[in-house]
Design an enzyme around this catalytic site. Structure first.
Site, PDB file in Angstrom:
ATOM      1  N   ASN A   1       0.829  -1.210   0.000  1.00 31.07           N
ATOM      2  CA  ASN A   1       0.000   0.000   0.000  1.00 31.07           C
ATOM      3  C   ASN A   1       0.860   1.255   0.000  1.00 31.07           C
ATOM      4  O   ASN A   1       0.367   2.324   0.262  1.00 31.07           O
ATOM      5  CB  ASN A   1      -0.935  -0.014   1.217  1.00 31.07           C
ATOM      6  CG  ASN A   1      -1.955   1.095   1.158  1.00 31.07           C
ATOM      7  OD1 ASN A   1      -2.405   1.483   0.085  1.00 31.07           O
ATOM      8  ND2 ASN A   1      -2.293   1.643   2.293  1.00 31.07           N
ATOM      9  N   SER A  52      -4.125   0.121  -5.993  1.00 32.94           N
ATOM     10  CA  SER A  52      -3.714   0.744  -7.245  1.00 32.94           C
ATOM     11  C   SER A  52      -4.394   2.108  -7.295  1.00 32.94           C
ATOM     12  O   SER A  52      -4.293   2.889  -6.348  1.00 32.94           O
ATOM     13  CB  SER A  52      -4.116  -0.159  -8.423  1.00 32.94           C
ATOM     14  OG  SER A  52      -3.746   0.417  -9.643  1.00 32.94           O
ATOM     15  N   TYR A  66       3.201   9.558 -12.436  1.00 39.28           N
ATOM     16  CA  TYR A  66       2.460   8.865 -11.375  1.00 39.28           C
ATOM     17  C   TYR A  66       1.554   7.787 -11.973  1.00 39.28           C
ATOM     18  O   TYR A  66       1.562   6.637 -11.544  1.00 39.28           O
ATOM     19  CB  TYR A  66       1.635   9.868 -10.561  1.00 39.28           C
ATOM     20  CG  TYR A  66       0.708   9.219  -9.569  1.00 39.28           C
ATOM     21  CD1 TYR A  66       1.212   8.654  -8.407  1.00 39.28           C
ATOM     22  CD2 TYR A  66      -0.662   9.158  -9.797  1.00 39.28           C
ATOM     23  CE1 TYR A  66       0.363   8.039  -7.488  1.00 39.28           C
ATOM     24  CE2 TYR A  66      -1.516   8.553  -8.896  1.00 39.28           C
ATOM     25  CZ  TYR A  66      -0.996   7.989  -7.739  1.00 39.28           C
ATOM     26  OH  TYR A  66      -1.836   7.376  -6.839  1.00 39.28           O
ATOM     27  N   LYS A  70       0.972   3.348 -12.026  1.00 34.27           N
ATOM     28  CA  LYS A  70      -0.281   2.637 -11.754  1.00 34.27           C
ATOM     29  C   LYS A  70      -0.685   1.759 -12.932  1.00 34.27           C
ATOM     30  O   LYS A  70      -1.164   0.637 -12.739  1.00 34.27           O
ATOM     31  CB  LYS A  70      -1.398   3.628 -11.394  1.00 34.27           C
ATOM     32  CG  LYS A  70      -1.123   4.418 -10.119  1.00 34.27           C
ATOM     33  CD  LYS A  70      -0.909   3.483  -8.933  1.00 34.27           C
ATOM     34  CE  LYS A  70      -0.735   4.255  -7.643  1.00 34.27           C
ATOM     35  NZ  LYS A  70      -0.637   3.358  -6.476  1.00 34.27           N
TER      36      LYS A  70
END
Length: 189
Positions: A1, A52, A66, A70
């Site tokens: 996480n 995610s 960023y 993902k």
């Protein structure tokens, strides 16, 4: 996480920032996955749950680096599920939309004088959307549901606005959808 947000114009980001983004959001998850796999194979099963982002399925302005982490995490897990299914190891990606957390305060904004007005407007709109986000409890509930789901379902889009946006992304032509996103993110303050 683990999560780290680097936001801004790609040109404004140096290689160290980009590397830190990938180290945290992608390579960290890969290392943790590799570490747990021998244990899960030995016990003949397990579940790996990643946090995610809806941004792993949809792109937004000023999030190129960023969101690429993902999208890479989504692809990694989607491909890995084929390898791990024979060992009864399930993979679950939780894809939250905008959630009211302190994450926005930890985001690193890369400034670039080439895009000052665009970045200022998009950043203000991003910050405003964070204030309207879903309660973090929706993510906790989705993680709980995924952890207890014995199916081979991979993706769990989380939050009312996230589910709506994801449906739109899948239904609308690319040009229409990206025009809608740009219209929201680039509108004047």
């Amino acid at each position: 996480n683990a999560g780290y947000g680097l936001v801004g114009a790609f040109e404004a980001m140096n290689q160290e920032q980009v590397q830190r983004q990938f180290d945290t959001n992608l390579f960290g998850a890969m290392h943790m996955t590799r570490a747990i796999l021998p244990h899960f194979r030995q016990q003949q099963g397990g579940t790996i749950i990643n946090i995610s982002s809806l941004g792993g399925l949809i792109s937004f302005p000023l999030n190129s680096v960023y969101l690429s982490t993902k999208w890479a995490l989504e692809g990694f897990m989607e491909s890995l599920q084929y390898e791990l299914k024979p060992f009864n190891i399930r993979l679950k990606n939780i894809e939250p939309g905008v959630i009211k957390t302190a994450f926005n305060q930890a985001v690193e904004f890369a400034a670039n004088p080439t895009y000052p007005r665009y970045a200022q407007v998009a950043r203000a709109n991003m910050e405003a959307s964070m204030q309207k986000g879903d309660d973090p409890l929706v993510v906790a509930k989705k993680v709980w549901a995924a952890a207890h789901d014995r199916s081979w379902r991979l993706r769990y889009v989380t939050g009312g606005s996230a589910a709506f946006l994801y449906r739109l992304r899948r239904l609308l032509p690319h040009k229409v959808f990206t025009g809608m996103v740009a219209g929201q993110m680039e509108k004047g303050p």
